[in-house]
Design an enzyme around this catalytic site. Structure first.
Site, PDB file in Angstrom:
ATOM      1  N   LYS A  86       0.827  -1.213   0.000  1.00 21.72           N
ATOM      2  CA  LYS A  86       0.000   0.000   0.000  1.00 21.72           C
ATOM      3  C   LYS A  86       0.861   1.262   0.000  1.00 21.72           C
ATOM      4  CE  LYS A  86      -2.308  -1.022   3.744  1.00 21.72           C
ATOM      5  NZ  LYS A  86      -1.644  -2.327   4.033  1.00 21.72           N
ATOM      6  N   ARG A 141      -0.878 -10.496  13.105  1.00 20.07           N
ATOM      7  CA  ARG A 141      -1.409  -9.306  12.420  1.00 20.07           C
ATOM      8  C   ARG A 141      -2.369  -9.708  11.307  1.00 20.07           C
ATOM      9  NH1 ARG A 141       3.831  -6.224  10.645  1.00 20.07           N
ATOM     10  NH2 ARG A 141       2.350  -4.803   9.639  1.00 20.07           N
ATOM     11  N   ARG A 156      12.082  -4.958  12.295  1.00 19.55           N
ATOM     12  CA  ARG A 156      11.158  -4.336  13.233  1.00 19.55           C
ATOM     13  C   ARG A 156      10.412  -5.410  14.022  1.00 19.55           C
ATOM     14  NH1 ARG A 156       7.951  -0.044   9.503  1.00 19.55           N
ATOM     15  NH2 ARG A 156       7.352  -2.008   8.509  1.00 19.55           N
ATOM     16  N   ARG A 199     -10.676   0.873   9.193  1.00 24.37           N
ATOM     17  CA  ARG A 199     -10.395  -0.518   9.556  1.00 24.37           C
ATOM     18  C   ARG A 199     -11.644  -1.244  10.054  1.00 24.37           C
ATOM     19  NH1 ARG A 199      -4.886  -1.601   9.992  1.00 24.37           N
ATOM     20  NH2 ARG A 199      -3.533   0.225   9.977  1.00 24.37           N
ATOM     21  N   ARG A 204      11.887  -7.932   5.141  1.00 26.58           N
ATOM     22  CA  ARG A 204      11.895  -6.475   5.260  1.00 26.58           C
ATOM     23  C   ARG A 204      12.826  -6.020   6.385  1.00 26.58           C
ATOM     24  NH1 ARG A 204       6.058  -3.812   5.171  1.00 26.58           N
ATOM     25  NH2 ARG A 204       5.915  -4.576   7.312  1.00 26.58           N
TER      26      ARG A 204
END
Length: 233
Positions: free
Chosen positions: A33, A188, A177, A106, A145
């Site tokens: 996104k 998630r 992260r 959301r 990532r």
């Protein structure tokens, strides 16, 4: 301003003015996104509103509102819908550009509140674009990532890359992260699917919803989004 955009995969040159569409860009973590929002913002002169960025910026400003938001988040709570809408309304009021909403709504309650807010400003959501991606690809993408501690650049590295890899932009240290570990990614995704399905159904019923295959190169995904926007009246 009129300008031309050409992409190798598109047969024709697309001539447009600053595009006055208001897009909700949806997709699971790692769907791209942010990448697509940046491209859309640059090519079509849209205003990209990422709720995460907006909240971080408000907190960093040290304003009274920022302190209130920080207090809510530090307690592990979500920013109330009413407060989030008031922040977004202030940003939308300040621009006459088309908008990309990234990370919001959301929930169905947020989607309805966003519609009401846009009506108050005599605007409307013109298209809802869902970037679909298989879960296996999501986990693979996010596991690769890394973010630079120095400049904040987000990069993707090879699975066998050494832990000490340096940022090619500034030479800073790259790290994974906490939210990007496989375990956190799976959690998630569970939360995302639980929250997103009702929102997806809400927008499907509005007739403004379209799905894009996210399991392509970023350039191919962008071309598909452009084709959708070309059809917007």
């Amino acid at each position: 301003m009129i300008f031309a955009f050409r992409s190798a995969g598109l047969n024709a040159v697309l001539f447009v003015k600053d595009l006055k569409v208001n897009i909700v860009l949806m997709g699971c973590p790692g769907a791209g996104k942010g990448t697509q929002s940046a491209k859309l913002q640059d090519v079509f002169h849209l205003k990209h509103i990422s709720t995460g960025d907006v909240l971080r910026a408000e907190i960093a400003s040290g304003s009274a509102l920022g302190k209130e938001i920080a207090g809510i988040i530090n307690k592990g709570n979500l920013v109330p819908d009413e407060l989030m809408i008031s922040i977004l309304e202030k940003i939308v009021k300040a621009t006459d550009k088309g908008i990309i909403f990234d990370g919001f709504p959301r929930t169905v309650a947020q989607a309805k509140a966003l519609d009401e807010m846009m009506k108050r400003l005599q605007r409307e959501i013109t298209e809802v674009v869902m970037i679909e991606l298989p879960e296996s690809e999501v986990v693979s993408r996010i596991a690769s990532r890394r973010q630079c501690r120095k400049c904040g650049e987000i990069l993707h590295v090879a699975p066998d890359a050494p832990a000490s890899s340096a940022c090619p932009v500034c030479g800073g240290e790259l790290y994974t992260r906490p939210d990007d570990t496989p375990e956190r990614v799976k959690h998630r995704l569970e939360v995302y699917h639980t929250e997103t399905l009702p929102v997806k159904n809400f927008y499907q019923n509005s007739g403004k919803y379209v799905e894009i295959n996210g399991n392509q190169t970023p350039e191919q995904v962008f071309e598909d989004i452009v084709r959708v926007l070309k059809k917007v009246k």
